[in-house]
Design a protein around this motif. Structure first.
Motif, PDB file in Angstrom:
ATOM      1  N   GLU A 114       0.126  -1.162  -0.673  1.00  0.00           N
ATOM      2  CA  GLU A 114      -0.319  -0.323  -0.167  1.00  0.00           C
ATOM      3  C   GLU A 114       0.832   1.137  -0.374  1.00  0.00           C
ATOM      4  O   GLU A 114       0.591   2.381  -0.417  1.00  0.00           O
ATOM      5  N   GLY A 115       1.793   1.636   0.882  1.00  0.00           N
ATOM      6  CA  GLY A 115       2.517   2.611   0.705  1.00  0.00           C
ATOM      7  C   GLY A 115       3.388   3.005  -0.555  1.00  0.00           C
ATOM      8  O   GLY A 115       3.844   3.817  -1.253  1.00  0.00           O
ATOM      9  N   GLY A 116       3.891   1.886  -1.094  1.00  0.00           N
ATOM     10  CA  GLY A 116       4.986   2.313  -2.599  1.00  0.00           C
ATOM     11  C   GLY A 116       5.899   2.857  -1.615  1.00  0.00           C
ATOM     12  O   GLY A 116       6.662   2.728  -0.081  1.00  0.00           O
ATOM     13  N   GLY A 117       7.154   3.077  -2.486  1.00  0.00           N
ATOM     14  CA  GLY A 117       8.180   3.992  -2.217  1.00  0.00           C
ATOM     15  C   GLY A 117       9.173   3.432  -1.685  1.00  0.00           C
ATOM     16  O   GLY A 117       9.922   3.357  -1.301  1.00  0.00           O
ATOM     17  N   GLU A 118       9.462   1.127  -1.631  1.00  0.00           N
ATOM     18  CA  GLU A 118      10.262   0.863  -1.176  1.00  0.00           C
ATOM     19  C   GLU A 118      11.263   0.081  -2.258  1.00  0.00           C
ATOM     20  O   GLU A 118      11.327   0.697  -3.117  1.00  0.00           O
ATOM     21  N   ILE A 119      12.234   0.988  -1.538  1.00  0.00           N
ATOM     22  CA  ILE A 119      13.701   0.534  -2.698  1.00  0.00           C
ATOM     23  C   ILE A 119      13.967  -0.706  -2.830  1.00  0.00           C
ATOM     24  O   ILE A 119      14.249  -1.689  -2.878  1.00  0.00           O
ATOM     25  N   LEU A 120      14.151  -0.421  -4.363  1.00  0.00           N
ATOM     26  CA  LEU A 120      14.970  -1.610  -5.449  1.00  0.00           C
ATOM     27  C   LEU A 120      15.764  -1.256  -5.978  1.00  0.00           C
ATOM     28  O   LEU A 120      16.178  -0.213  -6.809  1.00  0.00           O
ATOM     29  N   LYS A 121      17.470  -2.567  -6.031  1.00  0.00           N
ATOM     30  CA  LYS A 121      18.372  -2.358  -6.985  1.00  0.00           C
ATOM     31  C   LYS A 121      18.122  -3.364  -8.295  1.00  0.00           C
ATOM     32  O   LYS A 121      17.246  -4.381  -7.618  1.00  0.00           O
ATOM     33  N   ILE A 122      18.260  -2.539  -8.805  1.00  0.00           N
ATOM     34  CA  ILE A 122      18.265  -3.798 -10.361  1.00  0.00           C
ATOM     35  C   ILE A 122      19.399  -3.956 -11.059  1.00  0.00           C
ATOM     36  O   ILE A 122      21.157  -2.798 -10.771  1.00  0.00           O
ATOM     37  N   TRP A 123      19.983  -5.082 -10.863  1.00  0.00           N
ATOM     38  CA  TRP A 123      21.414  -5.387 -11.033  1.00  0.00           C
ATOM     39  C   TRP A 123      21.639  -5.790 -12.441  1.00  0.00           C
ATOM     40  O   TRP A 123      22.593  -5.547 -13.236  1.00  0.00           O
ATOM     41  N   GLN A 124      20.765  -6.290 -13.172  1.00  0.00           N
ATOM     42  CA  GLN A 124      21.098  -6.793 -14.371  1.00  0.00           C
ATOM     43  C   GLN A 124      19.196  -6.512 -15.430  1.00  0.00           C
ATOM     44  O   GLN A 124      18.348  -6.130 -14.189  1.00  0.00           O
ATOM     45  N   ALA A 125      19.521  -5.545 -16.004  1.00  0.00           N
ATOM     46  CA  ALA A 125      17.775  -5.879 -17.364  1.00  0.00           C
ATOM     47  C   ALA A 125      17.908  -5.563 -18.840  1.00  0.00           C
ATOM     48  O   ALA A 125      19.429  -5.394 -19.408  1.00  0.00           O
ATOM     49  N   GLY A 126      17.081  -5.772 -19.383  1.00  0.00           N
ATOM     50  CA  GLY A 126      17.194  -5.532 -21.177  1.00  0.00           C
ATOM     51  C   GLY A 126      16.547  -5.012 -21.471  1.00  0.00           C
ATOM     52  O   GLY A 126      15.229  -4.443 -20.980  1.00  0.00           O
ATOM     53  N   VAL A 127      16.769  -4.319 -23.251  1.00  0.00           N
ATOM     54  CA  VAL A 127      15.966  -3.170 -23.744  1.00  0.00           C
ATOM     55  C   VAL A 127      15.362  -4.645 -24.791  1.00  0.00           C
ATOM     56  O   VAL A 127      15.591  -5.700 -24.853  1.00  0.00           O
ATOM     57  N   VAL A 128      13.602  -4.025 -23.994  1.00  0.00           N
ATOM     58  CA  VAL A 128      12.419  -5.138 -25.276  1.00  0.00           C
ATOM     59  C   VAL A 128      11.518  -3.538 -25.766  1.00  0.00           C
ATOM     60  O   VAL A 128      11.716  -2.308 -25.048  1.00  0.00           O
ATOM     61  N   PRO A 129      11.057  -3.608 -26.555  1.00  0.00           N
ATOM     62  CA  PRO A 129       9.784  -3.356 -27.068  1.00  0.00           C
ATOM     63  C   PRO A 129       8.966  -3.120 -25.914  1.00  0.00           C
ATOM     64  O   PRO A 129       8.754  -4.041 -25.777  1.00  0.00           O
ATOM     65  N   GLY A 130       8.658  -1.705 -25.941  1.00  0.00           N
ATOM     66  CA  GLY A 130       7.199  -1.403 -24.988  1.00  0.00           C
ATOM     67  C   GLY A 130       6.512  -0.117 -25.497  1.00  0.00           C
ATOM     68  O   GLY A 130       7.490   0.924 -25.160  1.00  0.00           O
TER      69      GLY A 130
END
Length: 124
Positions: free
Chosen positions: A35-51
């Motif tokens: 409900e509150g949102g705002g939680e920190i999330l570290k991103i280690w890997q990601a890739g580009v996709v259409p969207g």
């Protein structure tokens, strides 16, 4: 902190460049953090996709996590909540309404649950 208004290609490069220090991170939106949102999330890997979508909008959460950027989108591959362990982002996407999908292993279920829950307090 990632600026979702930038093109996905730029953000993917930043994620690679900032790994492991200082790290690329964002704040979880309420549908993923509770409900509150705002939680920190570290991103280690990601890739580009259409969207297409509003920058920062979660476009897909069934099977993988895809977030809209200024141009294209990022498929998040490996994530870490504050105080938690690195986890495969697909585990978070498989979680639906507090229940694992049929056939999900207990290990995958625990990992998906841990991604959604705050870390347990204990000795450091």
């Amino acid at each position: 902190r990632l600026d979702w208004t930038l093109p996905a290609e730029v953000l993917a490069r930043k994620i690679r460049a900032f790994n492991p220090v200082p790290g690329a991170w964002t704040l979880l939106p309420p549908p993923l953090s509770g409900e509150g949102g705002g939680e920190i999330l570290k991103i280690w890997q990601a890739g580009v996709v259409p969207g297409k979508g509003s920058p920062g909008e979660v476009l897909e959460a069934a099977g993988r996590l895809v977030v809209a950027c200024g141009k294209d989108a990022l498929a998040l591959a490996e994530l870490q909540k504050a105080g938690g362990r690195r986890q495969d982002a697909a585990l978070a996407g498989r979680r639906q309404r507090g229940r694992p999908p049929p056939g999900t292993s207990p290990t995958a279920t625990r990992a998906a649950y841990a991604l959604r829950q705050p870390p347990a307090a204990g000795p450091q």
